[in-house]
Enzyme design. Structure first.
Site, mmCIF file in Angstrom:
data_model
loop_
_atom_site.group_PDB
_atom_site.id
_atom_site.type_symbol
_atom_site.label_atom_id
_atom_site.label_comp_id
_atom_site.label_asym_id
_atom_site.label_seq_id
_atom_site.Cartn_x
_atom_site.Cartn_y
_atom_site.Cartn_z
ATOM 1 N N ASP A 1 0.836 -1.203 0.000
ATOM 2 C CA ASP A 1 0.000 0.000 0.000
ATOM 3 C C ASP A 1 0.877 1.263 0.000
ATOM 4 O OD1 ASP A 1 -2.840 0.908 0.386
ATOM 5 O OD2 ASP A 1 -1.974 1.865 2.162
ATOM 6 N N GLU B 1 14.562 -15.603 0.762
ATOM 7 C CA GLU B 1 14.822 -16.697 1.709
ATOM 8 C C GLU B 1 13.705 -17.742 1.657
ATOM 9 O OE1 GLU B 1 15.539 -15.464 5.745
ATOM 10 O OE2 GLU B 1 16.570 -13.662 5.026
#
Ligand code: NOJ
Ligand code: CA
Length: 565
Positions: free
Chosen positions: A222, A274
Site C-alpha cells: 500500500d 529466503e
C-alpha cells in the site's frame, strides 16, 4: 504458530525471465464485499474460501486479498491495529489457514495487502507513543513534531491529507493543553510510521516473515511511494490535497518517491528470497511518469507495480496506444513486464467510467445522485471491449472483483450509507469510493442478490442497487454470451495462445484515431473506440466482446475482437 501446509503445488519459477508473476492474472478480492458466509452483512474469509472454486474456474492465477487484519475499520481495513491477526468481522486465523489450504488445492496463489505507511491510531505502538513523552523512543516510531506559531497551534507544515483537510492532528497533553502534532497522509486515525527509524524496519520484517511463514505468495504494498519523507518535512507547493500525480514531474513532492525508500524494498526482496524464488511484491506507487514508477520494479526490488496511467486512460485509441507504448518501454527498460489494471477499490469502475462520453469523474471522487449519470449500456459494452483488449496485452493483469460481471458503480447511494472517510472529511464535496465497493451479487431473486449466506441475513454493509439481479453470477454463469463467459473464454484463450508472455506489434493499418490493432504471436487484437463499424479482416474470429454477433459481422463501435491470423 505456523501452519502445516503441504509443499506448494506450484513448480518454482525457473529463471527471472520465466517468473510466474510476469504474465499472471491476479484477481483482487475486497473481503468485505466478496461473500458473506454468516449473514452479518459483511463479507468474510469463510465466504471467500467457499467461492474460490469460482475464481479457479474463471481461470485466474492468483488472488490478492485487500486487508482483513484487526482494524477499527475507519478506512475499510487500511487502518491496521494488529498486522498479525484476523479481524473478527472477517473470521479467525483458522479461517485464513483454511483459505490458504483451499487455494493451494485449486492451484491458486494468494497475495496479501501490506500497509506499511501508516497503522491505525488504535495500534498498540501508537497508543504507547501517545502515552510517552515528546522525544521518546515510543514517539519516534511515528512522525511527531511541535507545531508552528507562538502557541504551537499551527500544523508543522502545509501538507494536506489525501482524504481532505490537514495531514496533521494535534495531540492533547494529560493536563488538557495542546501537545505535539502527528502526521497522517490519510485519515487522522491513520498515523504515518517513521521510516527513518530502524525499529520500524525491524517491525515490518517481523510482519513479512509472519505471513511468509504462513505460506502467502507475496504482498501488495500500500502507498509504496510514501514511506520515507524528505528530511525536514518542507512545505510543498503542489496540489493542496497532495494527490500523488499532481506535482510530478515538475515539482518534487516531499512525501513521495524519496530515494531512500528503495532500500526498504531491496531489503524486503532479500527476505522474500529466503522463502524461495516465487514470492512477489507488487507496488502501489502512484507516481508520474511511468519511467519513475519503473524504479520500483528494478530487478533488486519489486516484481510488479500497478499501472495507474493505464487505469486512468480514457476509452480512446490514441490515448490507449500511447500508454501501452510508454508502459512497455518504461517497464521493459528495467527488465520488468507491465501490469494492466482497469478497476480497483479506489476508483470508479470501468463499466461506469466508460459510460460517459466526455471526461469521466475524477479518480477517487466517486459519483453521487446529483452528478450526471453514466450511460450504463454504453459503459458495459465498452468495458467488455476494454477488458478483451487488455487481456490480449503481454504482461500481467489485475482484475477487480465484479468486473468479470460487468458491474458498474452504485452512483445513487444515499449519503447516509456512505462509509469512505473522504466523504466526511470533505463535508460531502468529494463523494468518495463507496460506489465501487458494493457487495457482489451472487444469486438473482434472493435478498441482496445472494451476497449473504445464513438463515437470516442482515442488511449488507453497503446496499446493492435494486437492479443488480441482472448482474448476478448465477444468471451469467448460465449464459454462454454473458460478460462472465467473455472473461472465462478470454482467460482461457490468453493462456492457450501465450498472450501474457508474447510480444506486441502494432498493426498500423488499424491504428487510427478511432481504432487500434496489435499482433501478439498469431493473435490479432482489434479495438473500435470510434462511432462507425470496422470491417474485420480475414482470419478466424476467436472471440468478440459482443458475443452475440456473428463472425462475419463488422466490429461495432465500442467493441473488441481477437482473431487468429
Ligand atoms: C491505498 C488503498 O488502496 C486505499 O484504499 C487506502 O485508503 C489508502 N491506500 C490508505 O491506506
Ligand atoms: Ca460475515
Amino acid at each position: 504458530m505456523t501452519s502445516t501446509y503441504a509443499a506448494p503445488a506450484f513448480a518454482a519459477s525457473a529463471t527471472p525471465d520465466t517468473h510466474w508473476s510476469r504474465d499472471s492474472v491476479i484477481y483482487q478480492v475486497y473481503p468485505r464485499s466478496f461473500r458473506d458466509s454468516n449473514g452479518d452483512g459483511i463479507g468474510d474469509l469463510a465466504g471467500i474460501t467457499a467461492e474460490l472454486g469460482q475464481l479457479a474456474d474463471l481461470g485466474v492465477d492468483a488472488v490478492w486479498l485487500s486487508p482483513f487484519y484487526r482494524s477499527p475499520q475507519r478506512d475499510a481495513g487500511y487502518d491496521v491495529s494488529d498486522y498479525c491477526d484476523v479481524d473478527p468481522i472477517f473470521g479467525s486465523m483458522a479461517d485464513f489457514d483454511e483459505l490458504m489450504h483451499s487455494a493451494r488445492g485449486l492451484g491458486l496463489r494468494v497475495i496479501i495487502d501490506l500497509v506499511p505507511n501508516h497503522c491505525s491510531s488504535d495500534h498498540a505502538l501508537f497508543q504507547a507513543a501517545l502515552a510517552a513523552a515528546p522525544g521518546s523512543a515510543a514517539r519516534d516510531m511515528f512522525i511527531f513534531r511541535d507545531g508552528r506559531g507562538s502557541e504551537d497551534d499551527l500544523p508543522p507544515n502545509n501538507w494536506q491529507s489525501h482524504f481532505g483537510g490537514p495531514a496533521w492532528t494535534r495531540t492533547v497533553n494529560p493536563d488538557g493543553s495542546g501537545g505535539q502534532w502527528y502526521l497522517h497522509l490519510f485519515d487522522s486515525t491513520q498515523p504515518d510510521f517513521n521510516w527513518d527509524n530502524p525499529a520500524v524496519h525491524v517491525e515490518f520484517e517481523r510482519i513479512l516473515r509472519f505471513w511468509l511463514d504462513r505460506g502467502v505468495d507475496g504482498f501488495r504494498v500500500d502507498v509504496a511511494h510514501a514511506l520515507v519523507k524528505a528530511p525536514g518535512l518542507p512545505d510543498w507547493g503542489g496540489t493542496a490535497w497532495g494527490g500523488s500525480i499532481e506535482g510530478f514531474p515538475g515539482e518534487e513532492a516531499p512525501m513521495f518517491g524519496q530515494p531512500a525508500l528503495h532500500n526498504v524494498y531491496r531489503m524486503w526482496r532479500e527476505v522474500l528470497a529466503e522463502y524461495g524464488p516465487d514470492k512477489i511484491l507488487c507496488a502501489e506507487a502512484n507516481v508520474d511518469p511511468l519511467e519513475r514508477m519503473a524504479n520500483w520494479v528494478r530487478p533488486d526490488q519489486m516484481h510488479q507495480a500497478f499501472n495507474f496511467p493505464y487505469l486512468t486512460s480514457p476509452f480512446s485509441a490514441p490515448a490507449l496506444r500511447s500508454v501501452v507504448d510508454s508502459s512497455l518501454r518504461a517497464f521493459g527498460a528495467v527488465g520488468a513486464t507491465s501490469t494492466w489494471v482497469l478497476s480497483n477499490h479506489d476508483v470508479v469502475r470501468h463499466a461506469t467510467r466508460f459510460g460517459y462520453d466526455g471526461p469521466g469523474p475524477r479518480e477517487g471522487d466517486g459519483i453521487g445522485s446529483a452528478d450526471p449519470q453514466p450511460n450504463l449500456e454504453l459503459g458495459r459494452r465498452r468495458a467488455a471491449a476494454a477488458s478483451l483488449f487488455t487481456l490480449g496485452l503481454p504482461g500481467a493483469v489485475y482484475l477487480y472483483q465484479g468486473e468479470e460481471l460487468g458491474l458498474p458503480d452504485h452512483t445513487t447511494l444515499p449519503d447516509a450509507s456512505r462509509q469512505d472517510p473522504t466523504f466526511a472529511r470533505t463535508s460531502g464535496e468529494r463523494i468518495g469510493r463507496d460506489g465501487c465497493r458494493i457487495p457482489l451479487p451472487w444469486r438473482a431473486g434472493s435478498a441482496s442478490a445472494g451476497f449473504s449466506g445464513g438463515e437470516t441475513a442482515a442488511d449488507p454493509w453497503l446496499p446493492l442497487p435494486a437492479a443488480w439481479d441482472d448482474y448476478a453470477r448465477d444468471v451469467q454463469a448460465a449464459s454462454p454470451t454473458s460478460h462472465l463467459a467473455l472473461y472465462r473464454k478470454a482467460l482461457q484463450a490468453r493462456r492457450i495462445h501465450g498472450l501474457g508472455t508474447g510480444t506486441l506489434q502494432w498493426v498500423e493499418e488499424y491504428c487510427t484515431e478511432q481504432s487500434l490493432g496489435f499482433r501478439n504471436g498469431t493473435t490479432l487484437a482489434l479495438l473500435n473506440t470510434g462511432t462507425t463499424p470496422l470491417e474485420l479482416p480475414r482470419g478466424t474470429v476467436l472471440l468478440r466482446s459482443q458475443q452475440q454477433l456473428g463472425a462475419g459481422e463488422a466490429l461495432q463501435p465500442g467493441e473488441a475482437a481477437w482473431l487468429s491470423i
